[in-house]
Design a protein around this motif. Sequence first.
Motif, mmCIF file in Angstrom:
data_model
loop_
_atom_site.group_PDB
_atom_site.id
_atom_site.type_symbol
_atom_site.label_atom_id
_atom_site.label_comp_id
_atom_site.label_asym_id
_atom_site.label_seq_id
_atom_site.Cartn_x
_atom_site.Cartn_y
_atom_site.Cartn_z
ATOM 1 N N SER A 11 0.714 -1.092 -0.071
ATOM 2 C CA SER A 11 0.213 0.333 0.294
ATOM 3 C C SER A 11 0.911 1.771 0.164
ATOM 4 O O SER A 11 2.648 1.358 0.435
ATOM 5 C CB SER A 11 -1.286 0.036 1.608
ATOM 6 O OG SER A 11 -0.671 0.338 2.146
ATOM 7 N N GLY A 12 0.110 2.602 -0.312
ATOM 8 C CA GLY A 12 1.405 3.125 -0.237
ATOM 9 C C GLY A 12 1.936 4.248 -1.256
ATOM 10 O O GLY A 12 2.276 3.299 -2.282
ATOM 11 N N MET A 13 2.850 4.709 -0.188
ATOM 12 C CA MET A 13 4.289 4.698 -0.688
ATOM 13 C C MET A 13 4.816 3.414 -1.560
ATOM 14 O O MET A 13 5.682 3.458 -2.711
ATOM 15 C CB MET A 13 4.941 5.787 -0.080
ATOM 16 C CG MET A 13 4.559 6.985 0.075
ATOM 17 S SD MET A 13 5.889 7.743 1.544
ATOM 18 C CE MET A 13 5.701 7.891 2.488
ATOM 19 N N GLY A 14 5.051 2.613 -0.233
ATOM 20 C CA GLY A 14 6.005 1.439 -1.084
ATOM 21 C C GLY A 14 4.883 0.570 -2.289
ATOM 22 O O GLY A 14 5.599 0.493 -2.750
ATOM 23 N N TYR A 15 3.909 0.500 -2.267
ATOM 24 C CA TYR A 15 3.109 0.224 -3.635
ATOM 25 C C TYR A 15 3.484 0.858 -4.607
ATOM 26 O O TYR A 15 4.030 0.344 -6.332
ATOM 27 C CB TYR A 15 1.968 0.024 -3.268
ATOM 28 C CG TYR A 15 1.033 -0.354 -4.464
ATOM 29 C CD1 TYR A 15 0.022 -1.751 -4.265
ATOM 30 C CD2 TYR A 15 0.395 0.413 -5.792
ATOM 31 C CE1 TYR A 15 -0.359 -2.051 -5.406
ATOM 32 C CE2 TYR A 15 -0.264 -0.232 -6.615
ATOM 33 C CZ TYR A 15 -0.233 -1.424 -6.206
ATOM 34 O OH TYR A 15 -1.664 -2.094 -6.992
ATOM 35 N N GLY A 81 6.402 0.828 7.552
ATOM 36 C CA GLY A 81 6.673 1.684 8.559
ATOM 37 C C GLY A 81 5.203 1.735 9.003
ATOM 38 O O GLY A 81 3.941 2.106 7.833
ATOM 39 N N TYR A 82 4.660 2.966 9.879
ATOM 40 C CA TYR A 82 3.490 2.817 9.993
ATOM 41 C C TYR A 82 3.381 4.526 10.994
ATOM 42 O O TYR A 82 4.504 4.822 11.656
ATOM 43 C CB TYR A 82 2.314 2.009 10.482
ATOM 44 C CG TYR A 82 2.508 1.439 12.120
ATOM 45 C CD1 TYR A 82 1.798 1.325 13.126
ATOM 46 C CD2 TYR A 82 4.056 0.774 12.722
ATOM 47 C CE1 TYR A 82 1.932 1.619 14.276
ATOM 48 C CE2 TYR A 82 3.740 0.549 13.518
ATOM 49 C CZ TYR A 82 2.823 0.861 14.447
ATOM 50 O OH TYR A 82 2.268 0.527 16.060
ATOM 51 N N PRO A 174 9.887 12.765 3.435
ATOM 52 C CA PRO A 174 8.251 12.966 2.946
ATOM 53 C C PRO A 174 7.232 14.066 3.433
ATOM 54 O O PRO A 174 7.929 14.127 4.426
ATOM 55 C CB PRO A 174 7.352 12.088 2.621
ATOM 56 C CG PRO A 174 8.512 10.421 2.510
ATOM 57 C CD PRO A 174 9.429 11.093 3.038
ATOM 58 N N GLY A 175 6.719 15.286 3.507
ATOM 59 C CA GLY A 175 6.159 15.771 3.816
ATOM 60 C C GLY A 175 4.765 14.905 3.930
ATOM 61 O O GLY A 175 4.571 14.183 4.291
ATOM 62 N N VAL A 176 3.986 16.008 4.127
ATOM 63 C CA VAL A 176 2.138 15.114 3.691
ATOM 64 C C VAL A 176 2.093 14.496 2.302
ATOM 65 O O VAL A 176 2.431 15.303 0.922
ATOM 66 C CB VAL A 176 1.609 16.781 3.799
ATOM 67 C CG1 VAL A 176 0.125 15.726 4.405
ATOM 68 C CG2 VAL A 176 1.487 16.773 5.259
ATOM 69 N N VAL A 177 1.746 13.351 2.528
ATOM 70 C CA VAL A 177 1.907 12.519 0.931
ATOM 71 C C VAL A 177 0.686 12.227 1.912
ATOM 72 O O VAL A 177 -0.165 11.277 2.384
ATOM 73 C CB VAL A 177 2.733 11.759 1.049
ATOM 74 C CG1 VAL A 177 2.184 10.387 0.298
ATOM 75 C CG2 VAL A 177 4.239 12.754 1.492
ATOM 76 N N LYS A 178 -0.921 11.890 0.161
ATOM 77 C CA LYS A 178 -1.806 11.112 0.338
ATOM 78 C C LYS A 178 -1.616 9.716 0.633
ATOM 79 O O LYS A 178 -0.707 8.696 -0.040
ATOM 80 C CB LYS A 178 -2.559 11.361 -0.678
ATOM 81 C CG LYS A 178 -2.731 12.847 -0.789
ATOM 82 C CD LYS A 178 -3.846 13.328 -2.127
ATOM 83 C CE LYS A 178 -4.222 14.567 -2.043
ATOM 84 N NZ LYS A 178 -4.993 15.096 -1.716
ATOM 85 N N SER A 179 -2.239 8.845 1.745
ATOM 86 C CA SER A 179 -1.766 7.569 2.334
ATOM 87 C C SER A 179 -2.988 7.260 2.989
ATOM 88 O O SER A 179 -4.090 7.945 3.876
ATOM 89 C CB SER A 179 -0.150 7.127 2.056
ATOM 90 O OG SER A 179 -0.074 7.837 3.259
ATOM 91 N N ARG A 180 -3.379 6.031 3.482
ATOM 92 C CA ARG A 180 -3.609 5.559 4.443
ATOM 93 C C ARG A 180 -3.368 5.823 5.697
ATOM 94 O O ARG A 180 -2.700 5.517 6.633
ATOM 95 C CB ARG A 180 -3.559 4.333 4.439
ATOM 96 C CG ARG A 180 -4.894 3.725 3.411
ATOM 97 C CD ARG A 180 -4.737 1.658 3.772
ATOM 98 N NE ARG A 180 -5.201 1.671 4.754
ATOM 99 C CZ ARG A 180 -5.053 0.489 5.755
ATOM 100 N NH1 ARG A 180 -3.721 0.387 5.353
ATOM 101 N NH2 ARG A 180 -4.801 0.487 5.824
#
Length: 270
Positions: A11-15, A81-82, A174-180
């Motif tokens: 998911s997210g950046m990794g995906y 990460g989370y 990263p700063g603010v990135v759209k993700s879960r």
Amino acid sequence: MKTILVTGASSGMGYRIAHNLAAAGYQVFGAARHVDRMEPLKTVGVIPLQLDVTDEASRTAAVHQLIQRAHRIDAVVNAAGYGSFGAQETVIDAEAKQQFEVNVFGLMALTRLVLPYMRKQQSGRIINISSMAGRFSSPMAGWYFASKHALETLSDSLRMEVRRFGIKVILIEPGVVKSRWEAIAMQHLQQSAAGTAYEAQARAMQRNMDHTYASKHASHPELIARTVQKALESKHPRARYLIGYLAKPTVWGTQFLPTALKDWLIPKFM
């Protein structure tokens, strides 16, 4: 064909990182706990691996499978990460430890497993997805910010240790990135604050964070993926890539403000 291991690829950046690198022609092994979520990545050639970065047997098995198939590893992108938010008084020990197990100890343990192969090759790149949170502090998020500060320090140390082996260590901030990510962090925040003296502060923080992450200015994971590819392909990559919405003004601003002013301003900003 260079072989890349991308963690947190479900998911997210990794995906997005795994997708873009595979589409660019790299042999990409996408690793995550939930292998089924990586099924669509197979269409661009990503090879899914089951990986829980906090489990020693899982880490060892994933690296073994990769080496058995590819016989080398040219780069690791540590994107797993989370974020777990909460006041330090209300976050229980188990949650604080889990934050470090995922964001620091598991990440570094996986890195240790691939370093012998990179040393033998006399080449390799370790790309750690950190955060602008690794460069300043915030209320209601101390354990998450501390985990990113730790990752920054360990990455700096590792970079100096392995450079003579032809291995480069790079931080993406990263700063603010759209993700879960934001929804999970805010869920942890509300759970830890419920019924405590910090409940109203937690609600205010969530309103502000929800607004910020819903902003049309919030960066897309695509930006992070492009930056990772740039760091992989640059002959002389930077040690840090501070990118994305609010990253540079926030970090640069907090570096030069007096402590008393930061203590007043940052809670309002967050």
